[in-house]
Design an enzyme around this catalytic site. Structure first.
Site, PDB file in Angstrom:
ATOM      1  N   GLY A 134       0.806  -1.217   0.000  1.00  0.00           N
ATOM      2  CA  GLY A 134       0.000   0.000   0.000  1.00  0.00           C
ATOM      3  C   GLY A 134       0.835   1.262   0.000  1.00  0.00           C
ATOM      4  O   GLY A 134       0.321   2.352   0.229  1.00  0.00           O
TER       5      GLY A 134
ATOM      6  N   ASP B  20      -1.066   8.841  -6.177  1.00  0.00           N
ATOM      7  CA  ASP B  20       0.235   8.244  -5.906  1.00  0.00           C
ATOM      8  C   ASP B  20       1.349   8.894  -6.724  1.00  0.00           C
ATOM      9  O   ASP B  20       2.422   9.212  -6.211  1.00  0.00           O
ATOM     10  CB  ASP B  20       0.182   6.742  -6.192  1.00  0.00           C
TER      11      ASP B  20
HETATM   12  P1  ADP Z   1       1.890  -1.319  -4.420  1.00  0.00           P
HETATM   13  O1  ADP Z   1       2.022  -0.344  -5.535  1.00  0.00           O
HETATM   14  O2  ADP Z   1       0.904  -0.902  -3.399  1.00  0.00           O
HETATM   15  O3  ADP Z   1       3.196  -1.654  -3.796  1.00  0.00           O
HETATM   16  P2  ADP Z   1       1.090  -3.001  -6.583  1.00  0.00           P
HETATM   17  O4  ADP Z   1       0.481  -4.360  -6.649  1.00  0.00           O
HETATM   18  O5  ADP Z   1       0.449  -1.885  -7.300  1.00  0.00           O
HETATM   19  O6  ADP Z   1       1.317  -2.662  -5.048  1.00  0.00           O
HETATM   20  O7  ADP Z   1       2.561  -3.091  -7.135  1.00  0.00           O
HETATM   21  C1  ADP Z   1       3.437  -4.098  -6.678  1.00  0.00           C
HETATM   22  C2  ADP Z   1       4.160  -4.664  -7.867  1.00  0.00           C
HETATM   23  O8  ADP Z   1       5.206  -3.757  -8.263  1.00  0.00           O
HETATM   24  C3  ADP Z   1       4.871  -5.965  -7.585  1.00  0.00           C
HETATM   25  O9  ADP Z   1       4.019  -7.062  -7.750  1.00  0.00           O
HETATM   26  C4  ADP Z   1       5.947  -5.959  -8.661  1.00  0.00           C
HETATM   27  O10 ADP Z   1       5.430  -6.362  -9.913  1.00  0.00           O
HETATM   28  C5  ADP Z   1       6.283  -4.493  -8.787  1.00  0.00           C
HETATM   29  N1  ADP Z   1       7.511  -4.144  -8.042  1.00  0.00           N
HETATM   30  C6  ADP Z   1       7.627  -3.338  -6.964  1.00  0.00           C
HETATM   31  N2  ADP Z   1       8.918  -3.228  -6.574  1.00  0.00           N
HETATM   32  C7  ADP Z   1       9.641  -4.001  -7.418  1.00  0.00           C
HETATM   33  C8  ADP Z   1      11.040  -4.332  -7.562  1.00  0.00           C
HETATM   34  N3  ADP Z   1      11.968  -3.836  -6.735  1.00  0.00           N
HETATM   35  N4  ADP Z   1      11.382  -5.166  -8.553  1.00  0.00           N
HETATM   36  C9  ADP Z   1      10.464  -5.676  -9.389  1.00  0.00           C
HETATM   37  N5  ADP Z   1       9.173  -5.402  -9.313  1.00  0.00           N
HETATM   38  C10 ADP Z   1       8.746  -4.582  -8.356  1.00  0.00           C
END
Ligand code: ADP
Ligand code: MG
Length: 386
Positions: free
Chosen positions: A128, A176
């Site tokens: 989140g 965001d």
């Molecule tokens: P939030 O934006 O609330 O953290 P989301 O589901 O929108 O949740 O986004 C999370 C997604 O972002 C993860 O499933 C992944 O695909 C991607 N992500 C976030 N950080 C990384 C990272 N360091 N490396 C690769 N993918 C990432």
């Protein structure tokens, strides 16, 4: 969570992976929403702040149309695609976020061609805190500069929204990206989601002897899942029945009449949005007047409204909030889209350890996975590092 690489090490890693130096390194932060939940797509008010956890990208533009992407997180390997044939159907996992940004820029008539990109992030995923927008905002800041596109923050906000909505497939608003691109240290961003009007509001919790604790329940939310879309649909229905463009146009004084026009569930959804908008305005007033030490009751009321009226909390979030408050937090609420993710607890520095211990204990007693608890500070928005 990966350990954050500094810009020099990220650039070094980039060069050894891609065999050429990066054109630069950019970063963009995750965000915590202090108050104003599910108000953004109702053209209302939100009050997020950029946090001291960031996604960093080292990027090099290429002379061909090949896109190569790698993240330091996990063993996902190198993804190679052609910039001329980007498709939301074939994009996989995290690469949707950078590819979505490239795609959204193409849709605006801005073709950046091929590129190599290495990502490193210490924004917790799916908690989140908008790790996905941190990636998108770092990427768009980099590409905007490298392509000499000269997009302003407002246009970058809209382009990343397009990427999330139409490429990733998450029906999110503009909060965001706005926080990530336009945030400032020591401040929260008061954002009017109708016209993107912003005002930086002092949120210097530290000087007031407070820390903002994030309690990541480790319950994973999914924006693409049914709950978020369902709440959005309820809000649209409410606005339609009440004959307004968006719920932003419904005031506290209209709620009595709305009760007679809406079914009970839609009415409670509407009541959350209307009262939450009011709480954002009150919070801004208090922060610009007395200071952060006086916003506790507004945070508490916001949580109750999300739990009871909007019904987007979950037992883990409720427990985090209750345990933190009982142990000395002056206010606490779930933050983000809901159905999991994180709560925030505004806590006197002297009670920080007590709150951490109490929440950990409560989770253990309930048989829940141990939460990840950490403090965040209002930090700068997206920028170039090297
Ligand atoms: P939030 O934006 O609330 O953290 P989301 O589901 O929108 O949740 O986004 C999370 C997604 O972002 C993860 O499933 C992944 O695909 C991607 N992500 C976030 N950080 C990384 C990272 N360091 N490396 C690769 N993918 C990432
Ligand atoms: Mg996200």
């Amino acid at each position: 969570m990966t350990l954050r690489l500094d810009a020099t090490r990220l650039a070094g890693r980039f060069e050894s992976v891609f065999g050429a130096a990066a054109d630069g390194v950019w970063q963009a932060p995750g965000r915590v929403n202090l108050i104003g939940e599910h108000t953004d797509y109702n053209e209302g008010f939100v009050l997020p702040f950029a946090i001291d956890r960031t996604a960093r990208v080292a990027v090099r533009l290429r002379s061909d149309s090949t896109i190569r992407l790698l993240s330091t997180f996990g063993n996902q390997g190198l993804t190679t695609v052609d910039a001329r044939s980007l498709s939301r159907e074939t994009a996989r996992g995290w690469t949707k976020y950078p590819l979505g940004v490239v795609w959204a820029l193409q849709q605006r008539g801005l073709d950046v061609g091929g590129l190599d990109l290495l990502l490193d992030s210490d924004v917790p995923r799916g908690a989140g805190l908008s790790s996905s927008h941190a990636i998108e905002c770092a990427v768009i800041t980099a590409l905007n500069e490298l392509a000499g596109a000269d997009l302003g923050a407002g246009d970058m906000v809209l382009a990343t929204q397009r990427a999330e909505n139409d490429f990733v497939g998450a029906p999110t608003g503009i909060m965001d990206q706005s926080a990530s691109l336009r945030g400032a240290a020591g401040h929260a961003l008061f954002l009017d989601c109708r016209d993107q009007g912003i005002r930086l509001v002092p949120f210097d919790a530290e000087s007031a002897g407070l820390v903002t604790l994030v309690i990541d329940t480790r319950v994973s939310h999914s924006h693409a899942g049914g709950g978020y879309a369902d709440r959005r649909a309820s809000c649209e229905l409410g606005a339609e029945v009440l004959g307004v463009r968006a719920l932003r146009d419904v005031g506290l004084e209209d709620l009595g009449e709305a009760g007679g026009l809406l079914d009970p569930v839609t009415f409670r959804r509407v009541r959350h949005v209307v009262t939450e908008n009011e709480r954002v305005l009150q919070t801004v007033k208090v922060l610009e007047g007395t200071g952060p030490e006086a916003i506790g009751p507004l945070l508490d009321a916001s949580h109750a409204s999300m739990r009871d009226d909007f019904e987007i909390s979950c037992p883990e979030l409720d427990l985090a909030v209750e345990a933190a408050r009982a142990a000395g937090a002056i206010g606490a609420r779930m933050t983000g889209g809901g159905f999991g993710g994180s709560a925030i607890a505004l806590t006197p520095a002297a009670a920080e350890q007590q709150v951490r211990d109490a929440v950990g204990r409560a989770f253990a007693e309930a048989g829940y996975t141990a939460p990840d608890i950490f403090s965040v500070r209002p930090a700068a928005g997206a920028m170039r590092l090297a």
